[in-house]
Design a protein around this motif. Structure first.
Motif, PDB file in Angstrom:
ATOM      1  N   LYS A 134       9.778 -69.007  37.771  1.00 32.53           N
ATOM      2  CA  LYS A 134       8.787 -68.981  38.854  1.00 32.53           C
ATOM      3  C   LYS A 134       8.766 -70.325  39.579  1.00 32.53           C
ATOM      4  N   SER A 135       8.782 -71.426  38.815  1.00 33.26           N
ATOM      5  CA  SER A 135       8.771 -72.758  39.417  1.00 33.26           C
ATOM      6  C   SER A 135      10.024 -73.017  40.241  1.00 33.26           C
ATOM      7  N   MET A 136      11.187 -72.607  39.713  1.00 35.16           N
ATOM      8  CA  MET A 136      12.438 -72.861  40.427  1.00 35.16           C
ATOM      9  C   MET A 136      12.577 -71.967  41.654  1.00 35.16           C
ATOM     10  N   ASP A 137      12.014 -70.772  41.591  1.00 31.23           N
ATOM     11  CA  ASP A 137      12.006 -69.916  42.780  1.00 31.23           C
ATOM     12  C   ASP A 137      11.192 -70.560  43.892  1.00 31.23           C
ATOM     13  N   SER A 138      10.090 -71.223  43.529  1.00 30.58           N
ATOM     14  CA  SER A 138       9.266 -71.924  44.513  1.00 30.58           C
ATOM     15  C   SER A 138      10.047 -73.080  45.137  1.00 30.58           C
ATOM     16  N   VAL A 139      10.825 -73.773  44.298  1.00 32.89           N
ATOM     17  CA  VAL A 139      11.674 -74.864  44.790  1.00 32.89           C
ATOM     18  C   VAL A 139      12.683 -74.320  45.804  1.00 32.89           C
ATOM     19  N   TYR A 140      13.333 -73.218  45.435  1.00 34.48           N
ATOM     20  CA  TYR A 140      14.365 -72.636  46.300  1.00 34.48           C
ATOM     21  C   TYR A 140      13.767 -72.166  47.631  1.00 34.48           C
ATOM     22  N   THR A 141      12.579 -71.595  47.574  1.00 35.52           N
ATOM     23  CA  THR A 141      11.895 -71.144  48.789  1.00 35.52           C
ATOM     24  C   THR A 141      11.585 -72.331  49.701  1.00 35.52           C
ATOM     25  N   ALA A 142      11.139 -73.444  49.088  1.00 36.59           N
ATOM     26  CA  ALA A 142      10.828 -74.647  49.868  1.00 36.59           C
ATOM     27  C   ALA A 142      12.088 -75.210  50.530  1.00 36.59           C
ATOM     28  N   ASP A 148      13.230 -81.279  52.324  1.00 39.26           N
ATOM     29  CA  ASP A 148      14.296 -82.214  51.988  1.00 39.26           C
ATOM     30  C   ASP A 148      14.590 -82.155  50.490  1.00 39.26           C
ATOM     31  N   PHE A 149      15.865 -81.985  50.140  1.00 36.56           N
ATOM     32  CA  PHE A 149      16.263 -81.836  48.738  1.00 36.56           C
ATOM     33  C   PHE A 149      15.816 -83.044  47.910  1.00 36.56           C
ATOM     34  N   GLU A 150      16.012 -84.262  48.446  1.00 35.87           N
ATOM     35  CA  GLU A 150      15.674 -85.473  47.691  1.00 35.87           C
ATOM     36  C   GLU A 150      14.171 -85.568  47.438  1.00 35.87           C
ATOM     37  N   VAL A 151      13.368 -85.177  48.421  1.00 33.65           N
ATOM     38  CA  VAL A 151      11.914 -85.227  48.266  1.00 33.65           C
ATOM     39  C   VAL A 151      11.459 -84.249  47.195  1.00 33.65           C
ATOM     40  N   VAL A 152      12.007 -83.019  47.235  1.00 37.00           N
ATOM     41  CA  VAL A 152      11.642 -82.017  46.227  1.00 37.00           C
ATOM     42  C   VAL A 152      12.085 -82.466  44.837  1.00 37.00           C
ATOM     43  N   ALA A 153      13.281 -83.070  44.747  1.00 37.12           N
ATOM     44  CA  ALA A 153      13.835 -83.476  43.446  1.00 37.12           C
ATOM     45  C   ALA A 153      12.952 -84.507  42.749  1.00 37.12           C
ATOM     46  N   ARG A 154      12.225 -85.311  43.525  1.00 41.73           N
ATOM     47  CA  ARG A 154      11.362 -86.331  42.912  1.00 41.73           C
ATOM     48  C   ARG A 154      10.245 -85.719  42.075  1.00 41.73           C
ATOM     49  N   ASN A 155       9.915 -84.484  42.346  1.00 40.28           N
ATOM     50  CA  ASN A 155       8.877 -83.804  41.569  1.00 40.28           C
ATOM     51  C   ASN A 155       9.409 -83.207  40.274  1.00 40.28           C
ATOM     52  N   ALA A 193      21.588 -71.284  44.765  1.00 40.93           N
ATOM     53  CA  ALA A 193      20.397 -70.552  44.349  1.00 40.93           C
ATOM     54  C   ALA A 193      20.093 -70.940  42.899  1.00 40.93           C
ATOM     55  N   PRO A 194      18.876 -70.673  42.418  1.00 41.27           N
ATOM     56  CA  PRO A 194      18.557 -71.005  41.017  1.00 41.27           C
ATOM     57  C   PRO A 194      19.485 -70.269  40.042  1.00 41.27           C
ATOM     58  N   PHE A 195      19.872 -70.969  38.965  1.00 43.56           N
ATOM     59  CA  PHE A 195      20.708 -70.343  37.934  1.00 43.56           C
ATOM     60  C   PHE A 195      20.372 -70.935  36.573  1.00 43.56           C
ATOM     61  N   PHE A 196      20.565 -70.102  35.548  1.00 47.15           N
ATOM     62  CA  PHE A 196      20.337 -70.544  34.176  1.00 47.15           C
ATOM     63  C   PHE A 196      21.634 -71.080  33.571  1.00 47.15           C
ATOM     64  N   LEU A 199      21.343 -75.303  29.205  1.00 48.98           N
ATOM     65  CA  LEU A 199      20.457 -76.467  29.268  1.00 48.98           C
ATOM     66  C   LEU A 199      19.094 -76.136  29.871  1.00 48.98           C
ATOM     67  N   GLY A 200      19.025 -75.089  30.708  1.00 50.44           N
ATOM     68  CA  GLY A 200      17.771 -74.756  31.377  1.00 50.44           C
ATOM     69  C   GLY A 200      18.037 -73.979  32.641  1.00 50.44           C
ATOM     70  N   ILE A 201      17.185 -74.210  33.661  1.00 50.10           N
ATOM     71  CA  ILE A 201      17.369 -73.553  34.954  1.00 50.10           C
ATOM     72  C   ILE A 201      17.505 -74.625  36.024  1.00 50.10           C
ATOM     73  N   HIS A 202      18.377 -74.384  37.015  1.00 54.08           N
ATOM     74  CA  HIS A 202      18.779 -75.458  37.918  1.00 54.08           C
ATOM     75  C   HIS A 202      19.000 -74.961  39.345  1.00 54.08           C
ATOM     76  N   VAL A 203      18.890 -75.904  40.275  1.00 49.36           N
ATOM     77  CA  VAL A 203      19.440 -75.782  41.620  1.00 49.36           C
ATOM     78  C   VAL A 203      20.278 -77.028  41.821  1.00 49.36           C
ATOM     79  N   VAL A 204      21.530 -76.891  42.255  1.00 51.95           N
ATOM     80  CA  VAL A 204      22.403 -78.050  42.418  1.00 51.95           C
ATOM     81  C   VAL A 204      22.839 -78.186  43.866  1.00 51.95           C
ATOM     82  N   ARG A 205      23.040 -79.413  44.283  1.00 53.04           N
ATOM     83  CA  ARG A 205      23.532 -79.719  45.630  1.00 53.04           C
ATOM     84  C   ARG A 205      24.821 -80.523  45.500  1.00 53.04           C
ATOM     85  N   LEU A 206      25.903 -80.035  46.084  1.00 50.19           N
ATOM     86  CA  LEU A 206      27.190 -80.729  46.007  1.00 50.19           C
ATOM     87  C   LEU A 206      27.213 -81.896  46.995  1.00 50.19           C
TER      88      LEU A 206
END
Length: 419
Positions: A134-142, A148-155, A193-196, A199-206
């Motif tokens: 649920k939390s990562m889906d909210s991240v992906y929606t944002a 901004d990816f960097e701003v979201v990542a700080r949280n 997109a979010p993936f498991f 290690l956990g659940i992630h969104v990655v940026r190349l």
């Protein structure tokens, strides 16, 4: 009955002698786990060959290394999927090198990426998994909404157990497959997109990718291949080295840790008296040019620029105007180290003018007592800062482990690294 007693005495003596012989092969123990004299000598001989350090002075460095390995094992980092994969990759590369006696590394894909991760325990509950999703889906929606990816990542700061450091090059083969599969589908600066993963659940940026060899240095491969004889010893050396590197990445100030200029400046200000000079220095540049007129024009140009840009400016001026042809040497000059500085800054000695660029002038300032900023003595400050961090980390590690040092055995290690 007498026979039985004699047999018991014999067995007891044998056990004592065996324990004594075993203890002679141990240089120290960390939480009861022994480090052998052979391993100590293995590392010591290599270090001694470089800087001639004594066994007593080398001990704290080696103990610090082994404490990092012990701490990493205690945290379970040696069981992480990506760690085991890296070990397998290195073992394969080094195994080929050992067999072929050739240290040629194959080119492979390296990636640099940024991640937003929620790390999950191995036996995660269904409720925890749902909340993470649920939390990562909210991240992906944002992110899709333009955040901004960097701003979201700080949280979502990465906790200590995360195996991947953001923004560092890593061979793709050393990633768990869930990461490598997602990164393979991304274009530069795109995110997934979010993936498991395990290690956990992630969104990655190349961030970037490239082709390069692994390991980075054939010298490193040669060192491991050449220094480790038995298979078991070889694998332990490799595993311990990777664990220590993992530990360094997760603790600021380690050899691989991130140290900022502000960290160094703060340390320098707090220890400024340690960097006082016995002899005066000159900070600036020595400029060789054609004549006094050219010198006047060059001075006006250089005074407006930071010291680090003088060489570039002189090159550009020389190319644009043959009359301003010049060469410059910048830095810190101790009295007695440069005849031009000695004569022009400190009014002593003499110099012979160059035939091609006969007019020489200096630009800068004399520093009598010591450096102005940490950049003046950057290497020394970096070294001392690292040592201070290592000392504090060492003390913290000592609190978490029981350490027994066999001082009598330590004294038997001589300067050649042999008993």
């Amino acid at each position: 009955m007498r026979r039985i007693l004699l047999w018991c005495v014999y067995l007891l003596m044998g056990a004592c002698l065996s324990a004594h012989a075993e203890e002679r092969e141990v240089v120290f123990r960390i939480d009861g786990k022994a480090t052998s004299v052979k391993e100590f000598e293995h590392y010591y001989a290599r270090i001694h060959a470089v800087n001639g350090i004594s066994a007593e002075h080398f001990l704290p460095h080696f103990l610090y290394y082994k404490l990092k390995v012990a701490d990493a094992r205690k945290k379970g980092w040696d069981t992480l999927p990506d760690f085991r994969l890296q070990c397998n990759v290195l073992q394969g590369e080094l195994g080929k090198a050992k067999g072929a006696k050739s240290l040629q590394s194959a080119s492979m894909k390296w990636v640099k990426f940024r991640q937003i991760s929620i790390l999950l325990p191995q036996h995660v509950s269904a409720a925890q998994e749902r909340q993470a999703r649920k939390s990562m889906d909210s991240v992906y929606t944002a992110l899709k909404g333009g955040a901004d990816f960097e701003v979201v990542a700080r949280n979502y700061p990465l906790v200590e157990a995360s195996p991947y450091s953001d923004g560092e090059w890593i061979p793709e083969v050393c990633l768990v497959k869930e990461f490598s599969e997602r990164l393979d589908t991304l274009k530069k600066n795109a995110y997934s997109a979010p993936f498991f993963s395990p290690l956990g659940i992630h969104v990655v940026r190349l961030l970037d990718c490239k082709q390069d060899v692994y390991p980075n240095s054939d010298d490193t491969m040669a060192e491991v291949v050449g220094d480790s004889d038995g298979e078991e010893e070889w694998e332990q050396t490799l595993t311990d080295g990777l664990l220590a590197a993992y530990w360094d990445k997760r603790h600021i100030g380690g050899p691989s840790g991130s140290v900022t200029d502000q960290d160094l400046q703060n340390y320098f200000e707090a220890h400024k008296k340690d960097y006082a000079w016995e002899l005066p220095h000159f900070k600036g540049g020595v400029v060789h040019c054609l004549n006094k007129k050219a010198a006047s024009k060059l001075k006006k140009k250089l005074k407006k620029l930071p010291l680090g840009e003088w060489a570039k400016e002189v090159t550009v001026a020389s190319q644009e105007n043959p009359g301003l042809k010049a060469e410059v040497v910048t830095g810190l000059f101790q009295i007695g180290s440069n005849p031009y500085v000695d004569k022009l800054a400190f009014k002593c000695g003499h110099f012979t003018p160059r035939t091609d660029l006969p007019y020489t002038f200096i630009l800068g300032k004399r520093l009598k007592k010591g450096p102005e900023e940490f950049q003046d003595v950057r290497e020394e400050v970096q070294r001392d800062y690292r040592l201070s961090i290592e000392k504090s980390q060492m003390e913290a590690l000592r609190q978490n482990f029981q350490i027994e040092i066999n001082q009598d055995i330590l004294k038997t290690v001589n300067c050649s690294g042999k008993k």
